[in-house]
Design an enzyme around this catalytic site. Structure first.
Site, PDB file in Angstrom:
ATOM      1  N   ASP A   1      -7.970  -5.365  -0.610  1.00 48.51           N
ATOM      2  CA  ASP A   1      -8.390  -6.268  -1.684  1.00 48.51           C
ATOM      3  C   ASP A   1      -8.005  -7.725  -1.437  1.00 48.51           C
ATOM      4  OD1 ASP A   1      -9.577  -4.299  -3.370  1.00 48.51           O
ATOM      5  OD2 ASP A   1      -7.561  -3.537  -3.701  1.00 48.51           O
TER       6      ASP A   1
ATOM      7  N   HIS B   1       0.835  -1.195   0.000  1.00 41.94           N
ATOM      8  CA  HIS B   1       0.000   0.000   0.000  1.00 41.94           C
ATOM      9  C   HIS B   1       0.868   1.242   0.000  1.00 41.94           C
ATOM     10  CE1 HIS B   1      -3.215   2.814   1.030  1.00 41.94           C
ATOM     11  NE2 HIS B   1      -4.007   1.862   0.558  1.00 41.94           N
TER      12      HIS B   1
END
Ligand code: COA
Length: 379
Positions: free
Chosen positions: A316, A265
């Site tokens: 996700d 991320h």
């Protein structure tokens, strides 16, 4: 006035470290995600998607009557008119990704909206309600058209989560699974200045209309480095096939510098709080459907990535196996993300309209210079 030489500084590739605007919608501080000041853990545990949408749009939690009225208003906007459905039915679905179809469908939706070009606050609120209510109906209409069936109409008075599962499967959903799906919608409703929120704001900053901003956002969300990753995670797990292959798959991917989907991320370096919540959900649900190997394979990939690269899962990663356990077709995972995130996109557009300056960064020239044009016959 002397021109400032902006090229002296380093280029912020991917705008990492650039603070592009102020916001009061959602914030990431360390490993904490807040919507309007409430932690995502609190909201996931106690709120519904309807309540979170109200919170995002009104900067406060609703009282009982406000929540009932807002839920009713959303529910009443879920219906797709026969005229709209007739046009949508003509769109190709064979070999068309649902996100591409959804992008086109939202664009078409604007042409059925009398307020499309009305930029007043009241019109924008109505449009936001319509877009948020209809996104899930559109996704389910796509699924029906693709299967050669007529779309199932939503049931009045039911939530976005309930109606999504109902319209997708054509039968009343299990209340326990509706709760799971609703929590997924809560978790995805907003996320600071992510790629699609930024796309929304860039389009809104030209004072373009709300539908245009949302179409931009859908295009940005579709990519595998953003919302498209949840679909890619499930495809990856299927490709790996069984737990014995999982570790080596990661090692090989890293050796060939390929991305392992759902991992890493830009902002969270110590973990995404949403992934922790989804991890527990994935464990319970894969067990419930008698396919715990999907969760086990996921945790092995997660552990290997942490050990080998120091990277942690994002939203996700575990949402893929949650949606799989709910029986949702794999290519609808990213459209589900849009079904929730539209609530956040709308309020990002409004925040942009309210304190606007057009986004217009610069780029550093790296092309040729001083060329002389020659007639085509001499080239
Ligand atoms: N798999 C393998 N390596 C990864 C990785 C992943 N999922 N994510 C990041 N890395 C590595 C990069 O190769 C790079 O390594 P290097 O320094 O040795 O070159 C380093 O980590 C930094 O990655 P970078 O892509 O520059 O980070 P970013 O901040 O630009 O991108 C993401 C963030 C989320 C786009 C990126 O982590 C990614 O592509 N993840 C997979 C897609 C995904 O899950 N997207 C959903 C995001 S919510």
């Amino acid at each position: 006035m002397a021109e400032v030489n902006i090229y002296d500084g380093a280029i912020d590739k991917g705008l990492e470290g650039v603070v592009a605007c102020t916001t009061a919608i959602s914030s990431i501080v360390g490993a904490t995600l807040n919507f309007r000041g409430y932690t995502i853990e609190d909201l996931a545990k106690h709120s519904s998607f309807e309540e979170v949408s109200f919170l995002l749009w009104n900067s406060r939690l609703p009282n009982q009557k406000e929540l009932a009225d807002f839920s009713q208003a959303l529910s009443s906007h879920m219906v797709l008119s026969p005229e709209l459905l007739a046009v949508l039915k003509t769109l190709p679905t064979k070999d068309v990704h649902p996100m591409a179809w959804l992008r086109t469908a939202v664009s078409i939706l604007s042409q059925f909206d009398k307020d499309a070009n009305d930029m007043s606050e009241a019109a924008n609120q109505r449009k936001a309600l319509g877009l948020t209510a209809k996104m899930g109906s559109l996704v389910c209409a796509f699924a029906a058209f693709r299967a050669g069936k007529a779309p199932t109409a939503p049931v009045a008075g039911k939530s976005v989560a309930w109606n999504f599962m109902y319209m997708l499967n054509g039968k009343e959903p299990d209340p326990e699974l509706v709760k799971v799906f609703d929590t997924c919608l809560v978790l995805h409703a907003d996320h600071e200045l992510n790629c699609s929120a930024f796309a929304t704001r860039v389009t809104a900053s030209s004072l373009s209309d709300l539908h245009s901003a949302i179409v931009s956002a859908i295009g940005a969300l579709k990519g595998p480095l953003h919302g498209g990753a949840n679909e890619q995670v499930m495809l990856m797990l299927k490709k790996i096939g069984n737990i014995e292959n999982a570790r080596q798959f990661v090692i090989d991917a890293l050796a060939s510098r390929e991305k392992v989907m759902g991992i890493g991320h830009r902002v969270y370096k110590n973990g995404d709080p949403r992934a922790l919540i989804l991890r527990n959900m994935s464990q319970q649900l894969t067990k419930k459907i008698g396919e715990p190997h999907w969760y086990e394979m996921s945790t092995l990939i997660d552990d290997t990535m942490q050990k080998e690269k120091g990277l942690l899962p994002n939203v996700d990663f575990y949402s893929a196996t949650v949606y799989y356990s709910l029986g949702i077709p794999i290519d609808l995972y990213t459209p589900i993300f849009a079904t929730s995130r539209v609530a956040g996109w709308c309020v990002h557009a409004f925040e942009q309209y309210a304190n606007n300056r057009i986004y217009r960064p610069r780029s550093k020239w790296q092309g040729k210079e001083g060329l002389t044009w020659v007639p085509v016959s001499q080239r």
